[in-house]
Design a protein around this motif. Structure first.
Motif, PDB file in Angstrom:
ATOM      1  N   ASP A 264       0.810  -1.215   0.000  1.00  0.00           N
ATOM      2  CA  ASP A 264       0.000   0.000   0.000  1.00  0.00           C
ATOM      3  C   ASP A 264       0.848   1.272   0.000  1.00  0.00           C
ATOM      4  N   GLY A 265       2.175   1.116  -0.095  1.00  0.00           N
ATOM      5  CA  GLY A 265       3.066   2.271  -0.099  1.00  0.00           C
ATOM      6  C   GLY A 265       3.564   2.668   1.280  1.00  0.00           C
ATOM      7  N   SER A 266       3.152   1.930   2.296  1.00  0.00           N
ATOM      8  CA  SER A 266       3.584   2.253   3.660  1.00  0.00           C
ATOM      9  C   SER A 266       5.044   1.883   3.868  1.00  0.00           C
ATOM     10  N   ARG A 267       5.665   2.550   4.822  1.00  0.00           N
ATOM     11  CA  ARG A 267       7.064   2.295   5.198  1.00  0.00           C
ATOM     12  C   ARG A 267       7.095   2.130   6.704  1.00  0.00           C
ATOM     13  N   THR A 268       7.560   0.946   7.187  1.00  0.00           N
ATOM     14  CA  THR A 268       7.530   0.649   8.615  1.00  0.00           C
ATOM     15  C   THR A 268       8.880   0.126   9.072  1.00  0.00           C
ATOM     16  N   ASP A 269       9.413   0.716  10.140  1.00  0.00           N
ATOM     17  CA  ASP A 269      10.645   0.211  10.751  1.00  0.00           C
ATOM     18  C   ASP A 269      10.269  -1.035  11.548  1.00  0.00           C
ATOM     19  N   ILE A 270      10.775  -2.192  11.132  1.00  0.00           N
ATOM     20  CA  ILE A 270      10.439  -3.458  11.794  1.00  0.00           C
ATOM     21  C   ILE A 270      11.663  -4.060  12.489  1.00  0.00           C
ATOM     22  N   THR A 271      12.654  -3.249  12.762  1.00  0.00           N
ATOM     23  CA  THR A 271      13.895  -3.713  13.382  1.00  0.00           C
ATOM     24  C   THR A 271      13.625  -4.485  14.673  1.00  0.00           C
ATOM     25  N   ALA A 272      12.658  -4.045  15.432  1.00  0.00           N
ATOM     26  CA  ALA A 272      12.385  -4.658  16.739  1.00  0.00           C
ATOM     27  C   ALA A 272      11.874  -6.092  16.634  1.00  0.00           C
ATOM     28  N   TYR A 273      11.417  -6.521  15.449  1.00  0.00           N
ATOM     29  CA  TYR A 273      10.858  -7.862  15.295  1.00  0.00           C
ATOM     30  C   TYR A 273      11.905  -8.949  15.098  1.00  0.00           C
ATOM     31  N   GLY A 274      13.181  -8.593  14.976  1.00  0.00           N
ATOM     32  CA  GLY A 274      14.211  -9.614  14.804  1.00  0.00           C
ATOM     33  C   GLY A 274      15.520  -8.988  14.395  1.00  0.00           C
ATOM     34  N   ASP A 275      16.612  -9.729  14.594  1.00  0.00           N
ATOM     35  CA  ASP A 275      17.926  -9.163  14.289  1.00  0.00           C
ATOM     36  C   ASP A 275      18.583  -9.796  13.071  1.00  0.00           C
ATOM     37  N   THR A 276      17.848 -10.676  12.350  1.00  0.00           N
ATOM     38  CA  THR A 276      18.400 -11.263  11.130  1.00  0.00           C
ATOM     39  C   THR A 276      17.363 -11.190  10.014  1.00  0.00           C
ATOM     40  N   ALA A 277      17.846 -11.180   8.787  1.00  0.00           N
ATOM     41  CA  ALA A 277      16.942 -11.185   7.640  1.00  0.00           C
ATOM     42  C   ALA A 277      16.105 -12.458   7.629  1.00  0.00           C
ATOM     43  N   VAL A 278      16.689 -13.585   8.028  1.00  0.00           N
ATOM     44  CA  VAL A 278      15.958 -14.854   8.044  1.00  0.00           C
ATOM     45  C   VAL A 278      14.769 -14.769   8.998  1.00  0.00           C
TER      46      VAL A 278
END
Length: 88
Positions: A33-47
């Motif tokens: 939808d064009g949104s941009r969200t910082d999701i860093t807190a949900y995990g420390d690896t791309a996996v």
């Protein structure tokens, strides 16, 4: 021939910025939808992030990496994802 599948797309960006022993890793989700969200807190690896969105039906389509090691270190990894668009 059956009905065509419509897709929606999203982007997960992992950014690593470091200088010497100091570094910062962040993850940003760019939604369909064009949104941009910082999701860093949900995990420390791309996996961890890919597994989380995979449970929501997202499939990894491609990955790209940009690295700049001139002054310190900067890496940007882009993970392009898709999932079938829910039909009304």
């Amino acid at each position: 021939m059956g009905p065509m599948v419509a897709w929606e797309y999203a982007l997960l960006v992992r950014r690593y910025q470091g200088q010497g022993r100091n570094f910062h890793v962040s993850f940003v989700w760019y939604g369909p939808d064009g949104s941009r969200t910082d999701i860093t807190a949900y995990g420390d690896t791309a996996v961890a992030h890919l597994n989380r969105v995979g449970r929501d039906g997202w499939e990894l389509v491609s990955a790209a990496e940009d690295v700049n090691n001139v002054q310190g270190s900067t890496e940007v990894h882009r993970y392009h994802l898709k999932r079938p668009l829910a039909r009304p």
